[in-house]
Design an enzyme around this catalytic site. Structure first.
Site, PDB file in Angstrom:
ATOM      1  N   SER A 117      32.908  43.339  32.244  1.00  0.00           N
ATOM      2  CA  SER A 117      32.280  44.398  31.451  1.00  0.00           C
ATOM      3  C   SER A 117      33.266  45.533  31.191  1.00  0.00           C
ATOM      4  O   SER A 117      34.364  45.287  30.690  1.00  0.00           O
ATOM      5  CB  SER A 117      31.007  44.878  32.155  1.00  0.00           C
ATOM      6  N   ASP A 142      27.466  39.727  28.878  1.00  0.00           N
ATOM      7  CA  ASP A 142      28.150  40.466  29.947  1.00  0.00           C
ATOM      8  C   ASP A 142      28.364  39.616  31.204  1.00  0.00           C
ATOM      9  O   ASP A 142      27.434  38.976  31.714  1.00  0.00           O
ATOM     10  CB  ASP A 142      27.296  41.691  30.294  1.00  0.00           C
TER      11      ASP A 142
END
Length: 327
Positions: free
Chosen positions: A95, A211
């Site tokens: 991320s 993610d």
């Protein structure tokens, strides 16, 4: 006629007679006759000298966890590592950790990283749109995020970065972790940072990706699988408490934050050194606290430096023992 004492028989040889008459000369001749070569000293044989192999330096990986705007703490950690001359040989990020990690892997310079990151704002990453939220698969497309990375990173592909780098994403179809260590840097970071519901999933390398924090928010074992001897992991997911939840985006971000913290709980135990900046009270989309986050990273990293040096020394001591010839 010579006088001969009674009871003494002299030898007939005149030389012997002379010797007998001269005791000192006799002693000299006797010593000369008995003289032998000097004895040879026998020493114990020494074993051949064995040259010790030089002890190598450990390959150190920096693993950067996810946490949206809290990721500015990563910059503070990297600054301290550079100041303390602690080398980083590999960067792995999830991320926002992949975003900070990619920029650092491109420049390998904490000052350049700070300059780039502090120009970053929420509008540079989130291209929210009502239409996209209604007919798409997320409130934001993620195109702005990809463009920002493309403009900030000199190299187009991961293989060209100055430091070995990998971003971690999640296969939305099959729930598997995907390690992105080849191909487009910008697309890899966009996929790794695609918070479900907030960003649209990303089509990349034949997979639908979101993610990486969904399955692995602090990918320590990825770094070890890529050959790291020591792993310094930075966890920014601590403290999930949040009473300021006002809209659907806040709901998704808080749910994501909880998910990140839960899967970090057992994975972070694999780190050789764990760094935990105190950023739990900062919102995941609060870009107004960049400086506070960075200072928290600096403080946490300075506290961790003695542990990092101890881990390096212990590794080198073990390695020296392995390289010592046996027998």
């Amino acid at each position: 006629m010579r006088y001969r004492p009674m009871g003494v028989n002299f030898p007939a040889d005149p030389l012997c007679f002379t010797v007998m008459r001269r005791p000192l000369a006799a002693a000299v001749l006797l010593l000369a006759a008995c003289r032998t070569a000097a004895p040879t000293l026998v020493t114990e044989r020494q074993p051949p000298r064995v040259l010790e192999a030089p002890v190598p330096e450990p390959r150190i990986a920096l693993v950067l966890g996810g946490g949206a705007a809290r990721g500015f703490a990563h910059i503070g950690v990297i600054r301290v590592l550079e100041q303390e001359r602690i080398p980083v040989d590999l960067v792995v990020g999830t991320s926002v950790g992949s975003l900070i990690g990619a920029v650092y892997a491109s420049h390998k310079d904490s000052f350049e990283l700070e300059w780039t990151a502090f120009q970053l704002d929420q509008d540079d990453l989130f291209d929210f749109g009502i239409v996209n939220a209604v007919v798409g698969m997320g409130y934001a497309k993620g195109e702005k995020l990809e463009r920002f990375v493309r403009e900030s990173v000199k190299q187009k592909d991961i293989e060209q970065l100055r430091l070995p780098f990998a971003a971690v994403a999640t296969d939305l179809n099959w729930g598997q972790r995907v390690v992105l260590d080849k191909g487009s840097v910008a697309r890899a970071v966009r996929a790794s940072s695609a918070i479900p519901g907030v960003f649209e999933p990303v089509q990349h390398q034949g997979k639908l990706l979101v993610d990486g924090g969904v399955v692995d928010n602090i990918p320590i074992d990825v770094a070890k699988a890529k050959g790291a001897d020591l792993v310094i992991a930075v966890d920014i997911s601590a403290d999930v408490g949040n009473t300021d939840i006002r809209n659907v985006v806040d709901v998704m971000l808080q749910a994501t934050n909880i998910m990140f913290a839960v899967n970090v709980g057992f994975r972070r135990q694999g780190a050789d050194v764990l760094v935990q900046p105190k950023v739990g009270n900062m919102g995941m989309l609060d870009f107004s606290k960049k400086k506070e986050c960075m200072l928290a990273g600096i403080e946490a990293a300075r506290e961790a430096v003695p542990r990092i040096r101890a881990a390096i020394d212990q590794w080198k001591a073990r390695k020296a023992l392995e390289l010592t010839p046996r027998g």
